[in-house]
Scaffold this motif. Structure first.
Motif, mmCIF file in Angstrom:
data_model
loop_
_atom_site.group_PDB
_atom_site.id
_atom_site.type_symbol
_atom_site.label_atom_id
_atom_site.label_comp_id
_atom_site.label_asym_id
_atom_site.label_seq_id
_atom_site.Cartn_x
_atom_site.Cartn_y
_atom_site.Cartn_z
ATOM 1 N N GLN A 127 45.829 34.298 23.104
ATOM 2 C CA GLN A 127 45.735 35.750 23.221
ATOM 3 C C GLN A 127 46.513 36.186 24.464
ATOM 4 O OE1 GLN A 127 41.686 37.207 22.856
ATOM 5 N NE2 GLN A 127 41.100 35.437 21.588
ATOM 6 N N ARG A 128 47.563 36.978 24.228
ATOM 7 C CA ARG A 128 48.446 37.414 25.314
ATOM 8 C C ARG A 128 47.884 38.665 25.975
ATOM 9 N NH1 ARG A 128 53.891 36.765 26.811
ATOM 10 N NH2 ARG A 128 54.183 35.301 25.076
ATOM 11 N N ARG A 129 47.947 38.677 27.302
ATOM 12 C CA ARG A 129 47.520 39.826 28.087
ATOM 13 C C ARG A 129 48.563 40.112 29.168
ATOM 14 N NH1 ARG A 129 44.796 39.837 24.335
ATOM 15 N NH2 ARG A 129 42.506 40.020 24.143
ATOM 16 N N ALA A 130 48.837 41.416 29.392
ATOM 17 C CA ALA A 130 49.750 41.803 30.472
ATOM 18 C C ALA A 130 49.106 41.486 31.812
ATOM 19 C CB ALA A 130 50.100 43.284 30.365
ATOM 20 N N PHE A 131 49.919 40.944 32.725
ATOM 21 C CA PHE A 131 49.365 40.510 34.021
ATOM 22 C C PHE A 131 50.450 40.663 35.085
ATOM 23 C CE2 PHE A 131 47.469 37.458 37.019
ATOM 24 C CZ PHE A 131 46.145 37.845 36.939
ATOM 25 N N ARG A 132 50.929 41.887 35.261
ATOM 26 C CA ARG A 132 52.045 42.125 36.173
ATOM 27 C C ARG A 132 51.542 42.266 37.601
ATOM 28 N NH1 ARG A 132 55.878 46.422 32.810
ATOM 29 N NH2 ARG A 132 56.208 45.078 30.996
ATOM 30 N N VAL A 133 51.877 41.312 38.414
ATOM 31 C CA VAL A 133 51.496 41.325 39.820
ATOM 32 C C VAL A 133 52.479 40.445 40.573
ATOM 33 C CG1 VAL A 133 49.878 39.414 39.521
ATOM 34 C CG2 VAL A 133 49.588 40.988 41.427
ATOM 35 N N GLY A 134 52.835 40.847 41.797
ATOM 36 C CA GLY A 134 53.841 40.114 42.569
ATOM 37 C C GLY A 134 53.277 39.479 43.817
ATOM 38 N N GLU A 135 54.037 38.558 44.394
ATOM 39 C CA GLU A 135 53.678 37.877 45.638
ATOM 40 C C GLU A 135 52.316 37.189 45.530
ATOM 41 O OE1 GLU A 135 55.760 37.703 48.333
ATOM 42 O OE2 GLU A 135 57.248 38.739 47.127
ATOM 43 N N VAL A 136 52.100 36.464 44.420
ATOM 44 C CA VAL A 136 50.818 35.816 44.175
ATOM 45 C C VAL A 136 50.838 34.408 44.758
ATOM 46 C CG1 VAL A 136 49.204 35.034 42.408
ATOM 47 C CG2 VAL A 136 50.482 37.153 42.086
ATOM 48 N N THR A 137 49.779 34.043 45.447
ATOM 49 C CA THR A 137 49.618 32.677 45.956
ATOM 50 C C THR A 137 48.449 31.952 45.295
ATOM 51 O OG1 THR A 137 48.229 33.463 47.782
ATOM 52 C CG2 THR A 137 50.606 33.288 48.186
ATOM 53 N N LYS A 138 47.496 32.706 44.716
ATOM 54 C CA LYS A 138 46.328 32.069 44.115
ATOM 55 C C LYS A 138 45.698 33.024 43.111
ATOM 56 C CE LYS A 138 42.890 31.467 46.864
ATOM 57 N NZ LYS A 138 42.060 30.945 47.984
ATOM 58 N N VAL A 139 45.224 32.464 41.977
ATOM 59 C CA VAL A 139 44.518 33.245 40.959
ATOM 60 C C VAL A 139 43.281 32.453 40.538
ATOM 61 C CG1 VAL A 139 44.614 34.383 38.724
ATOM 62 C CG2 VAL A 139 46.681 34.244 40.122
ATOM 63 N N ARG A 140 42.130 33.109 40.595
ATOM 64 C CA ARG A 140 40.876 32.481 40.163
ATOM 65 C C ARG A 140 40.358 33.227 38.942
ATOM 66 N NH1 ARG A 140 35.915 31.130 44.173
ATOM 67 N NH2 ARG A 140 37.525 29.616 44.810
ATOM 68 N N PHE A 141 40.098 32.472 37.860
ATOM 69 C CA PHE A 141 39.566 33.030 36.621
ATOM 70 C C PHE A 141 38.073 32.716 36.567
ATOM 71 C CE2 PHE A 141 44.014 31.979 35.907
ATOM 72 C CZ PHE A 141 44.513 33.156 35.385
ATOM 73 N N THR A 142 37.235 33.768 36.650
ATOM 74 C CA THR A 142 35.784 33.609 36.664
ATOM 75 C C THR A 142 35.218 34.122 35.347
ATOM 76 O OG1 THR A 142 35.764 33.956 39.056
ATOM 77 C CG2 THR A 142 33.667 34.138 37.911
ATOM 78 N N ILE A 143 34.385 33.302 34.699
ATOM 79 C CA ILE A 143 33.789 33.671 33.422
ATOM 80 C C ILE A 143 32.609 34.600 33.679
ATOM 81 C CG2 ILE A 143 32.651 32.805 31.350
ATOM 82 C CD1 ILE A 143 34.202 30.205 31.727
ATOM 83 N N GLU A 144 32.640 35.773 33.043
ATOM 84 C CA GLU A 144 31.560 36.749 33.172
ATOM 85 C C GLU A 144 30.609 36.715 31.982
ATOM 86 O OE1 GLU A 144 31.030 38.701 35.799
ATOM 87 O OE2 GLU A 144 32.767 37.934 36.877
ATOM 88 N N SER A 145 31.124 36.498 30.784
ATOM 89 C CA SER A 145 30.298 36.424 29.580
ATOM 90 C C SER A 145 31.052 35.628 28.525
ATOM 91 C CB SER A 145 29.941 37.824 29.061
ATOM 92 O OG SER A 145 31.110 38.509 28.668
ATOM 93 N N ALA A 146 30.346 35.284 27.442
ATOM 94 C CA ALA A 146 30.951 34.443 26.408
ATOM 95 C C ALA A 146 30.458 34.865 25.036
ATOM 96 C CB ALA A 146 30.641 32.970 26.662
ATOM 97 N N HIS A 147 31.285 34.592 24.012
ATOM 98 C CA HIS A 147 30.901 34.790 22.618
ATOM 99 C C HIS A 147 30.167 33.534 22.120
ATOM 100 C CE1 HIS A 147 33.348 38.424 22.128
ATOM 101 N NE2 HIS A 147 34.351 37.791 22.716
ATOM 102 N N ALA A 148 29.181 33.741 21.250
ATOM 103 C CA ALA A 148 28.461 32.646 20.582
ATOM 104 C C ALA A 148 27.847 31.667 21.569
ATOM 105 C CB ALA A 148 29.401 31.908 19.610
ATOM 106 N N ALA A 149 27.338 32.172 22.688
ATOM 107 C CA ALA A 149 26.698 31.300 23.667
ATOM 108 C C ALA A 149 25.328 30.865 23.148
ATOM 109 C CB ALA A 149 26.555 32.035 25.000
ATOM 110 N N SER A 150 24.979 29.620 23.419
ATOM 111 C CA SER A 150 23.683 29.081 23.003
ATOM 112 C C SER A 150 23.304 27.932 23.920
ATOM 113 C CB SER A 150 23.731 28.617 21.539
ATOM 114 O OG SER A 150 24.542 27.462 21.410
ATOM 115 N N ALA A 151 22.078 27.453 23.748
ATOM 116 C CA ALA A 151 21.591 26.359 24.580
ATOM 117 C C ALA A 151 22.198 25.017 24.183
ATOM 118 C CB ALA A 151 20.063 26.279 24.494
ATOM 119 N N LYS A 152 22.978 24.960 23.098
ATOM 120 C CA LYS A 152 23.594 23.706 22.653
ATOM 121 C C LYS A 152 25.110 23.711 22.828
ATOM 122 C CE LYS A 152 20.041 22.750 19.179
ATOM 123 N NZ LYS A 152 19.777 22.455 17.736
ATOM 124 N N LYS A 153 25.661 24.775 23.419
ATOM 125 C CA LYS A 153 27.118 24.875 23.562
ATOM 126 C C LYS A 153 27.480 25.215 25.000
ATOM 127 C CE LYS A 153 27.852 26.708 18.874
ATOM 128 N NZ LYS A 153 28.411 27.850 18.113
#
Length: 277
Positions: free
Chosen positions: A233-259
């Protein structure tokens, strides 16, 4: 001799009195313009109608004016001759002039501020995309056999997972660049594979917060929302002079106690003519 009819009389010519010196006053003060003598009590010449500056008609010169009156006040220039005077400027004309000047100055200031951003945006729009490889990869935690580097190995049958069930909220994966990099697009492949029949094997990331660290140390965030589908899934992400990017999960689809939540691939793209400055 035969009789002759009377002739038609000529029309009377108008008698025009041309201005000139009075014959009884030939020795009055001469006009400084045409040298015609004039009576001492006259203010304008009887021949050329010009002001008699030498006979007291000239008004007393004004006193010393402050510099701002001399610079902006009336009477700075010589009065124009009759027939050469400029158009009468009304109040609305002056107001319109000031409004136009304010608008022009505002546009110049905005142009100076936003021209660099517009220049980069134009280049980003027309630039050909090229993959950008991170120099450092780490994560908050990883499931055994599925480290963070598998999310950047260009293979869609390997994946990263934090090793915790449910949505994995708060878990993160981070990339770093040795030199500041300009990013344009992202492609995130959720799940353990691009195959639709394997979507049920893990929870799929829904909302992901990207925390961006720039060259000067400042940080900014972008919110990415992913669909519960297979493939990248492509997303626009235009930003310059980047040294670090952290991707933090906020929520999920089909979450369960077995996955556990899983990400098969994260691809980053910049300009093909050099994404790093």
């Amino acid at each position: 001799m035969a009789p002759v009819l009377p002739g038609r009389p000529d029309a009377a010519r108008p008698q025009v009195r041309a201005p000139g010196p009075h014959p009884q006053e030939p020795y009055g003060p001469p006009c400084p313009w045409c040298a015609t003598p004039n009576r001492p009590d006259r203010h304008f010449c009887g021949r050329c109608a010009m002001p008699l500056a030498d006979n007291g008609a000239r008004t007393t010169p004004p006193g010393h004016l402050p510099w701002w009156r001399r610079l902006f006040g009336p009477g700075r220039d010589e009065a124009p001759w009759a027939g050469e005077r400029p158009r009468l400027r009304r109040v609305f004309d002056r107001v319109g002039t000031w409004v136009t000047a304010v608008v022009v100055v505002t546009l110049l200031i905005l142009g100076a501020v936003y021209i660099p951003d517009g220049y980069h945006a134009t280049r980003d729009h027309f630039a050909k995309r090229a993959p950008v490889e991170p120099d450092q990869i780490k994560a908050s935690r990883a499931y055994t056999g599925h480290p963070a580097k598998l999310a950047f190995d260009k293979l869609n049958n390997t994946w990263w997972g934090p090793g915790v069930v449910q949505s994995g909220q708060g878990e993160w994966i981070e990339v770093g660049f040795a030199r500041p990099t300009r990013l344009l697009d992202l492609i995130i492949t959720p799940g353990v594979s691009t195959r639709a029949d394997k979507l049920d094997e893990s929870a799929l990331p829904h909302r992901v917060k990207a925390t961006i660290t720039k060259k000067d140390g400042s940080t900014t965030t972008r919110d990415l929302t992913l669909d519960p589908g297979a493939g990248g899934q492509r997303r626009a992400f235009r930003v310059g002079e980047v040294t670090k990017v952290r991707f933090t999960i906020e929520s999920a689809h089909a979450a369960s106690a077995k996955k556990q939540v899983a990400i098969a691939e994260i691809e980053m793209f910049g300009r093909s003519d050099g994404s790093r400055t």
